[in-house]
Structure formats: structure tokens, C-alpha cells
Design an enzyme around this catalytic site. Structure first.
Site, PDB file in Angstrom:
ATOM      1  N   ARG A 162       0.854  -1.187  -0.153  1.00  0.00           N
ATOM      2  CA  ARG A 162       0.041   0.125  -0.031  1.00  0.00           C
ATOM      3  C   ARG A 162       0.990   1.348   0.055  1.00  0.00           C
ATOM      4  NH1 ARG A 162       1.605   3.301   4.280  1.00  0.00           N
ATOM      5  NH2 ARG A 162       1.302   2.609   6.324  1.00  0.00           N
ATOM      6  N   GLU A 199      -6.558   7.332   7.480  1.00  0.00           N
ATOM      7  CA  GLU A 199      -5.388   8.282   7.990  1.00  0.00           C
ATOM      8  C   GLU A 199      -4.744   9.183   6.984  1.00  0.00           C
ATOM      9  OE1 GLU A 199      -2.413   5.982   9.875  1.00  0.00           O
ATOM     10  OE2 GLU A 199      -0.868   7.546   9.637  1.00  0.00           O
ATOM     11  N   ARG A 247      -5.475   5.652   0.553  1.00  0.00           N
ATOM     12  CA  ARG A 247      -4.367   4.560   0.684  1.00  0.00           C
ATOM     13  C   ARG A 247      -4.824   3.668  -0.447  1.00  0.00           C
ATOM     14  NH1 ARG A 247      -2.133   3.764   6.046  1.00  0.00           N
ATOM     15  NH2 ARG A 247      -1.377   5.795   6.486  1.00  0.00           N
ATOM     16  N   CYS A 290       1.098  11.361   9.084  1.00  0.00           N
ATOM     17  CA  CYS A 290       2.099  10.847  10.004  1.00  0.00           C
ATOM     18  C   CYS A 290       3.252  10.834   9.261  1.00  0.00           C
ATOM     19  CB  CYS A 290       1.681   9.582  10.296  1.00  0.00           C
ATOM     20  SG  CYS A 290       2.830   8.664  11.619  1.00  0.00           S
ATOM     21  N   THR A 302       5.871   9.162   9.870  1.00  0.00           N
ATOM     22  CA  THR A 302       6.609   7.701   9.532  1.00  0.00           C
ATOM     23  C   THR A 302       6.223   7.511   8.198  1.00  0.00           C
ATOM     24  OG1 THR A 302       4.393   6.673  10.221  1.00  0.00           O
ATOM     25  CG2 THR A 302       6.244   7.177  12.204  1.00  0.00           C
ATOM     26  N   ARG A 342       4.060   0.779   2.493  1.00  0.00           N
ATOM     27  CA  ARG A 342       4.389  -0.542   3.423  1.00  0.00           C
ATOM     28  C   ARG A 342       4.039  -1.838   2.535  1.00  0.00           C
ATOM     29  NH1 ARG A 342       2.739  -3.916   7.664  1.00  0.00           N
ATOM     30  NH2 ARG A 342       0.300  -3.967   7.541  1.00  0.00           N
ATOM     31  N   ARG A 373       4.370  -6.799  12.541  1.00  0.00           N
ATOM     32  CA  ARG A 373       3.028  -6.346  13.348  1.00  0.00           C
ATOM     33  C   ARG A 373       2.120  -7.555  13.234  1.00  0.00           C
ATOM     34  NH1 ARG A 373       0.746  -0.754   9.953  1.00  0.00           N
ATOM     35  NH2 ARG A 373       2.681   0.407  10.443  1.00  0.00           N
ATOM     36  N   GLU A 392      -1.981  -2.764  12.734  1.00  0.00           N
ATOM     37  CA  GLU A 392      -1.242  -1.977  13.435  1.00  0.00           C
ATOM     38  C   GLU A 392      -1.892  -2.194  14.662  1.00  0.00           C
ATOM     39  OE1 GLU A 392      -0.744   2.235  12.930  1.00  0.00           O
ATOM     40  OE2 GLU A 392       1.131   2.096  13.659  1.00  0.00           O
TER      41      GLU A 392
END
Ligand code: ADP
Ligand code: DAR
Length: 346
Positions: free
Chosen positions: A116, A215, A219, A261, A263, A270, A299, A304
Site C-alpha cells: 500500500r 489516516e 490508501r 504521520c 512515519t 508499506r 505487526r 497496527e
């Protein structure tokens, strides 16, 4: 948008990067600043102040946040990504550059592969600061672009508003849909007006999905059973190209694709496998030595903050910024090959 000018109460046992880098001096330098969208330092740190178990603890409100509050974001980005203020991010979404023959053609270990990326719309605030009106406009614009996709990517958009609980639970148990945002996202303002403006698109055989306004504003997800990592990456890169014909993503030469975010900055990628490693799972010290060596993250299998079950783990790349998309997937592939080799030998 809160405006409390007092240095926040940070718990003694707070281990987040927020607590590590928000000194009284940094806070004093930032406390009166706001971005053009009115986002303040109090908004940046709200999630980490309210959730002392955060790993990071900060979110941006817009691309400008990373500049306006650089005294806090720069050391956090350096610490998490090893990426300095003078470093340049480069993108490579060419699957021809990926060396990843299926590492488990007989499907003894790898259950499924998912890759993703997060994307946000250029020129608009991020989910943390966006208005309901603009969030709904994003849903409309992106879902129209997705419904125009053809061939293997052709599918249907399902708004969360009005979705039956049965359909929602089915999509979540299929690992296709996001759950209502967690408390970290709640504190960051990412769940405002939930579920309005949110939804999921998936193609007819559920190997291509797009989450809208979770988020990040998009995505974009490619996934399938088994370990054909290159096929999953190829489908994703094709889909990104098609969507970019209709939608412009927020990107800059220093920190790559802009995400809420820090990160996820850079590639915002990811690449993960759900993989059976029961023997390594019984020796977590050895397991983590290998995942550290290959820049991997472990994970649980429900996303998450979840746990692994039955010796099945979600293994993915940890590096996202300062590496290309091809390198992210290569990190995951090389690490998975090493993990399977060790598991076989135990
Ligand atoms: P993200 O990957 O978007 O950062 P999560 O880690 O929460 O978010 O994962 C989102 C969902 O995708 C979860 O339901 C998780 O179980 C599922 N998922 C992640 N990787 C895989 C995979 N390789 N195979 C199947 N489902 C996956
Ligand atoms: N809960 C936040 C998230 C950190 C990274 N994960 C994301 N962006 N989904 C934290 O600070 O721990």
C-alpha cells in the site's frame, strides 16, 4: 485548533519521539506559529499528549506544517528515518527494477501479500485539518476517478455512510476495510465527522482497493493470496499511474509524498506479507535480529497495534523515506527470503 501556550504536561514514562524532542525551548519557539490553514503546534502534538503510549506522537495538518514546525519535525524525521535536512528523497515505481521471484511458490509460508501507499491531494489540508466540505469533495472527486478505471482495476466504490454493519464487518474480516480510526487518529482529528466522506473502492476480484479519507486521503492497496510480490507491486504501480491521470498528489523533493504521520513520508509505502513462522516465533530474539538486519517491522495480523495469531506474522518494510518504492519492496523480499531460510532450518 487549540491555543494553549503553556508547555504540555508530558508523563515521566512517555517514550515517544514527541517527548524526546519537544523541549521547553522548542515549544517556546513554536507556540505562537500557525500554518496558512491555522494549524498550531498544539494541534501537531495533541495525539501524543493525549496518548502517552504513542511511538511518535505528532501529526502534520498540511505540507507547510513540516516547514513551520521544522524544529520539532526535523529531529523526529531524522530519528525515525535516518533522514537529514539536506537529504533528497527519490521515487522509483518501475517494477522492472525489482528482483523478486516468488520466494514461496508452494505456499508453505506466505499466506498473502499486500503493498500500500498513502497519498494526499495537492493543495488541500491533510485529514487532521481539512474541513468537512473539502473532505466530501475529495470523496466525490476520487470515487469518480476510481469508478472510471477499466480492465483488472474495474470495480465499485462503497461509501461508509449507509454501509450495512454486515457488509462492513465482512470487509474488515477480509482485511479489506479499515476499522473506525483508533484513539491516536481520534486525538489527531482524523476521525472528525466519521463516517461521512469515508469509503472503500475495490475491484471485482478484490486484489485492488482504495481507502478514501482514513489516516490519509487515499490508501492505494494491491493485495492477493500467496507470495507473488512482483505481481502485487506491478498492479499497484499501474493503478497509481491511472489515478494520477485524474488526481494530483502532494509531493516535494525533500520529503517525498506528504502524509499526515511523519512515519509514512517519502514513499508512504508499506509492503507486507502475512507469513507462517511458528518456529522463529518461538525465538523472538533471533526473529528480531533478522528483521532488524533487513529493516523490517513485525505487526500482528489484524493491523497496527494488533497481535500475531497461530504463528502468523505481518512482516513489512520499515524504511519509507530516503529509499525508493523499489527498495521498500526489495527490503521486504530480501528479509522474507532470509526468514524462510532460517525457519526451514529450525
Ligand atoms: P496499513 O498497512 O495501511 O498501515 P494496518 O497495518 O493497520 O495499516 O493494516 C491494514 C489492514 O490490512 C489490516 O486489516 C491488516 O490485517 C491488513 N493487512 C496488512 N498486510 C496484509 C497482508 N500481507 N495480507 C493480508 N492482509 C494484510
Ligand atoms: N499511533 C501513532 C502512529 C505511529 C505510526 N503509525 C501510523 N501512522 N499509522 C504513534 O505515534 O504511535
Amino acid at each position: 485548533m487549540s491555543l494553549d501556550n503553556r508547555f504540555p504536561m508530558l508523563a515521566e514514562d512517555c517514550n515517544s519521539l514527541l517527548c524526546k524532542y519537544l523541549t521547553p525551548e522548542v515549544f517556546d519557539a513554536l507556540k505562537d506559529r500557525k500554518t496558512n490553514n491555522g494549524f498550531s503546534i498544539q494541534d501537531v502534538i495533541k495525539s501524543g499528549v493525549e496518548n502517552i503510549d504513542s511511538g511518535i506522537g505528532v501529526y502534520a495538518g498540511d505540507e507547510l506544517s513540516y516547514h513551520t514546525f521544522s524544529e520539532l519535525f526535523d529531529p523526529i524525521i531524522k530519528d525515525y528515518h535516518g533522514f537529514g535536512v539536506d537529504d533528497i528523497h527519490q521515487s522509483n515505481l518501475n517494477p522492472d527494477d525489482l528482483n523478486a521471484p516468488n520466494p514461496d511458490p508452494d505456499n508453505h509460508y506466505i499466506i498473502s501479500t499486500r503493498i500500500r501507499v498513502g497519498r494526499n491531494i495537492d493543495g488541500l489540508p491533510l485529514g487532521t485539518a481539512i474541513s468537512k466540505k473539502d473532505r466530501n469533495l475529495i470523496e466525490k472527486k476520487v470515487s469518480i476517478a476510481l469508478n472510471a478505471l477499466t480492465g483488472e482495476l474495474s470495480g465499485t466504490y462503497y461509501p461508509l455512510s449507509g454501509m450495512s454493519e454486515i457488509v462492513r464487518e465482512q470487509l474488515i474480516s477480509d482485511h479489506f476495510l479499515f476499522k473506525a480510526g483508533d484513539r491516536f487518529l481520534e486525538s489527531a482529528g482524523l476521525n472528525r465527522n466519521w463516517p461521512e466522506g469515508r469509503g472503500i473502492y475495490h475491484n471485482d476480484n478484490k486484489t485492488f482497493l482504495v481507502w478514501i479519507n482514513e489516516e490519509d486521503q487515499l490508501r492505494i492497496i494491491s493485495m492477493q493470496m500467496g507470495g507473488d510480490i512482483k505481481a502485487v507491486f506491478t498492479r499497484l504501480t499501474t493503478a497509481i499511474k491511472e489515478i494520477e491521470k485524474k488526481v494530483t498528489f502532494s509531493y516535494n523533493d525533500h520529503i517525498g509524498y506528504i502524509t499526515s504521520c511523519p512515519t509514512n513520508l517519502g514513499t508512504a509505502m508499506r509492503a507486507s506479507v502475512h507469513i507462517k513462522l511458528p518456529k522463529l516465533g518461538a525465538d523472538m530474539e533471533r526473529f528480531k535480529t533478522i528483521t532488524d538486519k533487513y529493516y523490517l517491522q513485525i505487526r500482528g495480523i489484524h493491523g497496527e497495534h494488533s497481535d500475531s495469531e497461530g504463528g502468523i506474522y505481518d512482516i513489512s518494510n520499515k524504511r519509507r523515506l530516503g529509499v525508493t518504492e523499489v527498495q521498500c519492496v526489495q527490503d521486504m523480499f530480501d528479509g522474507v527470503v532470509a526468514l524462510i531460510t532460517v525457519e526451514k532450518g529450525l
